[in-house]
Design a protein around this motif. Sequence first.
Motif, short mmCIF file in Angstrom:
data_model
loop_
_atom_site.label_atom_id
_atom_site.label_comp_id
_atom_site.label_asym_id
_atom_site.label_seq_id
_atom_site.Cartn_x
_atom_site.Cartn_y
_atom_site.Cartn_z
N TRP A 24 0.81 -1.22 0.00
CA TRP A 24 0.00 0.00 0.00
C TRP A 24 0.83 1.26 0.00
CZ3 TRP A 24 -3.71 -1.29 4.62
CH2 TRP A 24 -4.55 -2.35 4.24
N LEU A 25 1.91 1.24 0.76
CA LEU A 25 2.59 2.49 1.09
C LEU A 25 3.00 3.30 -0.14
CD1 LEU A 25 3.22 4.10 3.52
CD2 LEU A 25 5.46 3.01 3.65
N PRO A 26 3.60 2.67 -1.18
CA PRO A 26 3.96 3.49 -2.36
C PRO A 26 2.76 4.17 -2.99
CG PRO A 26 4.95 1.31 -2.48
CD PRO A 26 4.00 1.27 -1.34
N TRP A 27 1.63 3.45 -3.06
CA TRP A 27 0.43 4.04 -3.64
C TRP A 27 -0.08 5.19 -2.79
CZ3 TRP A 27 -0.72 2.90 -8.44
CH2 TRP A 27 -0.29 1.68 -8.97
N LEU A 28 -0.07 4.95 -1.48
CA LEU A 28 -0.55 5.97 -0.55
C LEU A 28 0.32 7.23 -0.66
CD1 LEU A 28 -2.75 6.16 1.58
CD2 LEU A 28 -1.06 5.50 3.28
N ALA A 29 1.63 7.05 -0.66
CA ALA A 29 2.54 8.20 -0.73
C ALA A 29 2.39 8.90 -2.08
CB ALA A 29 3.98 7.73 -0.52
N GLY A 30 2.25 8.12 -3.15
CA GLY A 30 2.07 8.72 -4.47
C GLY A 30 0.80 9.54 -4.55
N ALA A 31 -0.29 8.96 -4.04
CA ALA A 31 -1.57 9.69 -4.05
C ALA A 31 -1.46 10.97 -3.22
CB ALA A 31 -2.68 8.80 -3.51
N ALA A 32 -0.78 10.88 -2.07
CA ALA A 32 -0.63 12.06 -1.22
C ALA A 32 0.13 13.16 -1.96
CB ALA A 32 0.10 11.68 0.06
N LEU A 33 1.22 12.79 -2.63
CA LEU A 33 2.00 13.77 -3.37
C LEU A 33 1.16 14.42 -4.47
CD1 LEU A 33 5.63 12.44 -3.87
CD2 LEU A 33 4.84 14.48 -2.67
N LEU A 34 0.43 13.59 -5.19
CA LEU A 34 -0.38 14.07 -6.31
C LEU A 34 -1.45 15.04 -5.83
CD1 LEU A 34 0.09 12.98 -9.22
CD2 LEU A 34 -2.12 11.83 -8.98
N LEU A 88 -1.69 16.59 -2.89
CA LEU A 88 -1.15 17.78 -2.23
C LEU A 88 -0.56 18.75 -3.25
CD1 LEU A 88 0.70 17.10 1.11
CD2 LEU A 88 -1.24 18.56 0.63
N GLY A 89 0.14 18.20 -4.27
CA GLY A 89 0.73 19.06 -5.28
C GLY A 89 -0.33 19.86 -6.02
N SER A 90 -1.39 19.16 -6.47
CA SER A 90 -2.45 19.89 -7.17
C SER A 90 -3.20 20.78 -6.19
CB SER A 90 -3.40 18.90 -7.84
OG SER A 90 -3.84 17.93 -6.92
N GLY A 91 -3.33 20.33 -4.93
CA GLY A 91 -4.04 21.14 -3.94
C GLY A 91 -3.33 22.45 -3.67
N VAL A 92 -2.00 22.42 -3.63
CA VAL A 92 -1.24 23.66 -3.40
C VAL A 92 -1.50 24.66 -4.52
CG1 VAL A 92 1.09 24.59 -3.43
CG2 VAL A 92 0.55 22.68 -1.94
N VAL A 93 -1.46 24.16 -5.78
CA VAL A 93 -1.71 25.06 -6.91
C VAL A 93 -3.13 25.62 -6.84
CG1 VAL A 93 -1.86 25.17 -9.42
CG2 VAL A 93 -0.06 23.83 -8.34
N TRP A 94 -4.08 24.72 -6.59
CA TRP A 94 -5.50 25.13 -6.53
C TRP A 94 -5.72 26.16 -5.42
CZ3 TRP A 94 -10.07 21.05 -6.12
CH2 TRP A 94 -11.27 21.70 -6.42
N ALA A 95 -5.21 25.85 -4.23
CA ALA A 95 -5.50 26.69 -3.07
C ALA A 95 -4.73 28.00 -3.11
CB ALA A 95 -5.17 25.93 -1.79
N LEU A 102 -10.33 23.59 -0.28
CA LEU A 102 -10.07 23.24 1.12
C LEU A 102 -10.25 21.73 1.34
CD1 LEU A 102 -9.63 23.84 4.12
CD2 LEU A 102 -12.07 24.29 4.32
N LEU A 103 -11.34 21.16 0.79
CA LEU A 103 -11.58 19.73 0.96
C LEU A 103 -10.49 18.92 0.25
CD1 LEU A 103 -15.46 19.56 0.55
CD2 LEU A 103 -14.11 19.59 2.65
N TRP A 104 -10.05 19.40 -0.91
CA TRP A 104 -9.00 18.71 -1.66
C TRP A 104 -7.69 18.72 -0.86
CZ3 TRP A 104 -9.25 15.28 -5.23
CH2 TRP A 104 -8.16 15.00 -6.06
N CYS A 105 -7.34 19.88 -0.30
CA CYS A 105 -6.13 19.97 0.54
C CYS A 105 -6.27 19.05 1.75
CB CYS A 105 -5.91 21.40 1.02
SG CYS A 105 -5.29 22.48 -0.26
N THR A 106 -7.47 18.99 2.33
CA THR A 106 -7.67 18.13 3.49
C THR A 106 -7.41 16.67 3.13
OG1 THR A 106 -9.35 19.65 4.29
CG2 THR A 106 -9.32 17.46 5.27
N LEU A 107 -7.92 16.26 1.94
CA LEU A 107 -7.66 14.89 1.48
C LEU A 107 -6.16 14.67 1.33
CD1 LEU A 107 -8.84 12.21 0.35
CD2 LEU A 107 -8.70 13.26 -1.91
#
Lengths: 270, 176
Positions: free
Chosen positions: A35-45, A47-54, A219-224
């Motif tokens: 799981w961990l690689p997928w979880l970390a990858g999803a988090a990066l993805l 968060l990265g888009s969330g930073v741009v959006w927010a 905000l919800l996207w960043c929370t995720l």
Amino acid sequence: MENAPTQDAPRQPGAPTSLHRFANPGRFLRLTDNWLPWLAGAALLVLGSGVVWALLLAPPDWQQGETVRIMFVHVPMAWLAMGGYLGLAILSVMSLIWRHPLADLTARELAPVGAAVTALCLITGSLWGRPMWGTYWVWDARLTSVLVLFFLWLGHVALVRAFDDPERGARMGAILALVGVVNLPIVKFSVDWWNTLHQPASVTRLDAPAMHVDILYPLLWCTLGFSLAFAAVVLAATRAAVMERRVRALQMAAARRADAAPATLRGARA
Amino acid sequence: MTRKRRRLYILMLCAIGLGSATALTLTAFQDNLVFFRSPSDIVAETPPQGRAFRLGGLVEAGSVVRDATYDGRPAITFRVTDGAHAIPVVFNGVLPDLFREGQGVVTQGVMGTDGTFRAREVLARHDETYMPPEVADALKRAGHWQPEAGAPPPPNQWNTLRGNNAPAPTPARTGS
């Protein structure tokens, strides 16, 4: 580890317990390895888009201006501080009732991350408060109860590590965590029960969110994103702790063998 | 009874005990945990002279007068209201960014003998609404909301509103 017995196998006092104790952590290691690689990858993805959006795409607030963007970090940190503490409480119940060693380890690794998240919540809130309220800090019910939550996290970190016997430390930490649960409803409802400087909830309320969708959705996207990152960090730390404990168990076994061998040799010589 | 079951019961007993103790303590502290007092509280029970306390409420529309003292310090007078009562406040200092008519404020200071509250500190209180400037403008243009007069309309009327469109509070339009 492959053919280790399952978790609830009865433990005879005096019998070698290490295999039983690590049965479940073994399965945990195998599962999280996938799981961990997928979880970390999803988090990066996310968060990265969330930073741009927010930070770039979301509109400013009509009266806070650009300062509103602090909220995209502050609110997820506040939710994680409370949600993480709820997780700590559940782990503590599992630890106290079922004496689950994996729950002990996870709680031990969760607490520093929870403390960091709560600290970030307090710091970002303080930085927002200076220009908006006109002060970094006030002793109102919300701010004070979150500070207490931060001290509970810190207390758990310290208490669990204060005992030579890790099992005893885990039990003390679990009791502290469960006593501290009374603070969670106080944090959540402080803004409703008493008048505070801190505003009431904008999102988690019975009425429609008092936040425009252009601000709410990022905000919800960043929370995720922050939640995924939080889970990934805690899982990685717990994996490391399980492996560390396993290494120590192997070293102990090797030391016992080394101790035993010369004794038999001496016995043979005598 | 197994040991696990017994531990579960002990834990539940402790939870009930701790929970009720906390609930009782919080009920006992109910009145002491307020961060500020409203004008109605002050009218109902005037605090003793010279005793500092916090007064909170909305800045009454049209009550803000920005002046200066003879030595050039700002002297702002306004009235803090909770709808039922209003108390005049005077403040010599720098106001926070969010201060405006209709905004919630919390002021700390002492009550003067003339019934004017002398604030040493004025904090702005943000409400729970977050909206882009275009949406706020649209609401104001359409006459649904005057920020000086008080709280915005219910959020389901504006939280999906597009600011650049002609305001149509219900049904709200999503997308563009």
